[in-house]
Design a protein around this motif. Structure first.
Motif, PDB file in Angstrom:
ATOM      1  N   SER A  73       0.827  -1.207   0.000  1.00  0.00           N
ATOM      2  CA  SER A  73       0.000   0.000   0.000  1.00  0.00           C
ATOM      3  C   SER A  73       0.860   1.255   0.000  1.00  0.00           C
ATOM      4  CB  SER A  73      -0.936   0.010   1.210  1.00  0.00           C
ATOM      5  OG  SER A  73      -0.225   0.181   2.424  1.00  0.00           O
ATOM      6  N   ALA A  74       2.117   1.124   0.425  1.00  0.00           N
ATOM      7  CA  ALA A  74       2.992   2.300   0.461  1.00  0.00           C
ATOM      8  C   ALA A  74       4.451   1.882   0.402  1.00  0.00           C
ATOM      9  CB  ALA A  74       2.743   3.105   1.735  1.00  0.00           C
ATOM     10  N   ILE A  75       5.261   2.750  -0.216  1.00  0.00           N
ATOM     11  CA  ILE A  75       6.717   2.661  -0.134  1.00  0.00           C
ATOM     12  C   ILE A  75       7.175   3.982   0.470  1.00  0.00           C
ATOM     13  CG2 ILE A  75       8.886   2.341  -1.361  1.00  0.00           C
ATOM     14  CD1 ILE A  75       7.243   1.074  -3.652  1.00  0.00           C
ATOM     15  N   VAL A  76       7.627   3.941   1.711  1.00  0.00           N
ATOM     16  CA  VAL A  76       8.041   5.136   2.439  1.00  0.00           C
ATOM     17  C   VAL A  76       9.560   5.134   2.521  1.00  0.00           C
ATOM     18  CG1 VAL A  76       7.846   6.429   4.592  1.00  0.00           C
ATOM     19  CG2 VAL A  76       5.903   5.091   3.767  1.00  0.00           C
ATOM     20  N   PHE A 101       7.911   9.633  -0.655  1.00  0.00           N
ATOM     21  CA  PHE A 101       7.130   8.459  -1.004  1.00  0.00           C
ATOM     22  C   PHE A 101       7.405   8.029  -2.444  1.00  0.00           C
ATOM     23  CE2 PHE A 101       4.896  10.589   2.388  1.00  0.00           C
ATOM     24  CZ  PHE A 101       4.501   9.558   3.215  1.00  0.00           C
ATOM     25  N   LYS A 102       7.305   6.731  -2.666  1.00  0.00           N
ATOM     26  CA  LYS A 102       7.380   6.175  -4.012  1.00  0.00           C
ATOM     27  C   LYS A 102       6.108   5.379  -4.272  1.00  0.00           C
ATOM     28  CE  LYS A 102      11.476   5.344  -5.707  1.00  0.00           C
ATOM     29  NZ  LYS A 102      12.830   4.805  -6.035  1.00  0.00           N
ATOM     30  N   MET A 103       5.702   5.351  -5.533  1.00  0.00           N
ATOM     31  CA  MET A 103       4.487   4.628  -5.906  1.00  0.00           C
ATOM     32  C   MET A 103       4.797   3.142  -6.073  1.00  0.00           C
ATOM     33  SD  MET A 103       3.224   7.399  -8.744  1.00  0.00           S
ATOM     34  CE  MET A 103       1.774   6.472  -9.260  1.00  0.00           C
ATOM     35  N   PRO A 104       3.841   2.262  -5.755  1.00  0.00           N
ATOM     36  CA  PRO A 104       4.057   0.830  -5.985  1.00  0.00           C
ATOM     37  C   PRO A 104       4.392   0.487  -7.431  1.00  0.00           C
ATOM     38  CG  PRO A 104       2.196   1.143  -4.515  1.00  0.00           C
ATOM     39  CD  PRO A 104       2.588   2.518  -5.007  1.00  0.00           C
ATOM     40  N   SER A 105       3.984   1.334  -8.374  1.00  0.00           N
ATOM     41  CA  SER A 105       4.284   1.089  -9.788  1.00  0.00           C
ATOM     42  C   SER A 105       5.764   1.224 -10.109  1.00  0.00           C
ATOM     43  CB  SER A 105       3.479   2.037 -10.680  1.00  0.00           C
ATOM     44  OG  SER A 105       3.814   3.389 -10.401  1.00  0.00           O
ATOM     45  N   THR A 106       6.575   1.714  -9.156  1.00  0.00           N
ATOM     46  CA  THR A 106       8.012   1.824  -9.389  1.00  0.00           C
ATOM     47  C   THR A 106       8.742   0.507  -9.148  1.00  0.00           C
ATOM     48  OG1 THR A 106       8.463   2.507  -7.102  1.00  0.00           O
ATOM     49  CG2 THR A 106       8.030   4.254  -8.718  1.00  0.00           C
ATOM     50  N   ILE A 107       8.074  -0.482  -8.578  1.00  0.00           N
ATOM     51  CA  ILE A 107       8.747  -1.739  -8.220  1.00  0.00           C
ATOM     52  C   ILE A 107       9.110  -2.531  -9.475  1.00  0.00           C
ATOM     53  CG2 ILE A 107       8.424  -3.983  -7.103  1.00  0.00           C
ATOM     54  CD1 ILE A 107       6.784  -2.602  -4.973  1.00  0.00           C
ATOM     55  N   SER A 108      10.333  -3.056  -9.491  1.00  0.00           N
ATOM     56  CA  SER A 108      10.793  -3.926 -10.568  1.00  0.00           C
ATOM     57  C   SER A 108      11.692  -4.993  -9.967  1.00  0.00           C
ATOM     58  CB  SER A 108      11.530  -3.129 -11.646  1.00  0.00           C
ATOM     59  OG  SER A 108      12.682  -2.512 -11.105  1.00  0.00           O
ATOM     60  N   GLY A 109      12.126  -5.933 -10.814  1.00  0.00           N
ATOM     61  CA  GLY A 109      12.966  -7.017 -10.349  1.00  0.00           C
ATOM     62  C   GLY A 109      14.444  -6.662 -10.363  1.00  0.00           C
TER      63      GLY A 109
END
Length: 283
Positions: A73-76, A101-109
């Protein structure tokens, strides 16, 4: 015990690796997501391993390694949390955690390409210890109690575009932190009981040259203190991610060039694995 997600993007399979063998977690959970952490997922995985109830995942060695969790729900994120990094940025060490804050859409492998738009001319790397929340944390009473809310730890790259972060920010760092893929995570999550977050060596390289080499013993605010202080102002939910800051050695220092097309970025934290990503500028 290491928690991973293997397979093509958006179709990853939840996996636990134990003694080098990958076991399929789909009989226990549909994914490694907030529900997994909220329902005691790590304890259930450990119990299933001990009981011998999990089957080995065929072909695991040939699969892409994705981010080891999804849909927080959050990346703090905590900025300026190593004194030397604060100095190289021209700032004094903060008296309170500085956050963005960062958006969850920034997550990658951890091996996915770092895709930059052509206007991202000041892209920067940041090796960081990531914290995965396992139980809701709100108004936590102490730094010692803060650690009770941690499920595990993960290697993270807090990629940043400094022009957007600083020159065109409007006063908010988050603008330079949220391009797609700007939070590579993995390769795995190590459970909290298996990691000492206060003394981990963390390093980064660009094109084989060392950029950062430090230890979490130099953190200004420890993991427990971060959770204690920030939980007075916000509630962390299971599956949320906290990035704890980066040490000195980034491009923003002026000692190294910013990332360019074809550069190879590598990161490592002892016990938490390694990233290797190639920078690709896309039109």
């Amino acid at each position: 015990m290491e928690l991973l997600r293997l397979g093509t993007p958006e179709h990853e399979i939840p996996v636990v690796r134990d003694n080098g063998v990958c076991f399929d977690l789909r009989p226990l959970t549909t994914d490694i997501d907030p529900t997994f952490f909220a329902t005691g997922g790590i304890a259930r995985v450990r119990a299933a391993l001990e009981a011998g109830d999990l089957a080995e995942l065929d072909g695991a060695a040939e699969m892409r390694i994705g981010a080891p969790l999804t849909r927080p729900s959050a990346i703090v994120c905590v900025g300026m949390n190593y004194a030397a990094h604060a100095r190289e940025a021209g700032s004094e060490p903060p008296e309170r955690p500085v956050i963005f804050f960062k958006m969850p859409s920034t997550i990658s492998g951890p091996t996915d390409a770092i895709e930059l738009p052509p206007y991202a001319t000041k892209a920067d790397w940041e090796v960081e210890l990531g914290v995965v929340i396992g139980a809701r944390a709100y108004r936590v009473a102490s730094s010692e109690e803060g650690l009770d809310h941690v499920a595990g730890y993960v290697l993270a790259n807090d990629l940043s575009e400094r022009r957007l972060q600083i020159e065109e920010s409007g006063g908010q760092w988050s603008k330079g932190k949220n391009l797609p893929g700007f939070t590579p995570l993995g390769p795995w999550i190590s459970p909290v009981a298996e990691v000492d977050p206060g003394d981990l060596r963390l390093r980064s390289w660009v094109n084989g040259e060392v950029r950062q080499d430090s230890s979490t013993s130099d953190l200004i605010f420890s993991v427990g203190e971060i959770i204690h202080q920030l939980s007075q102002a916000m509630a962390f939910e299971p599956g949320d991610v906290i990035l704890t800051g980066t040490p000195q050695g980034v491009a923003m220092s002026g000692k190294h060039p910013y990332l360019a097309d074809g550069d190879v970025v590598e990161l490592e934290i002892e016990g938490l694995g390694r990233h290797r990503q190639v920078v690709t500028v896309t039109e």
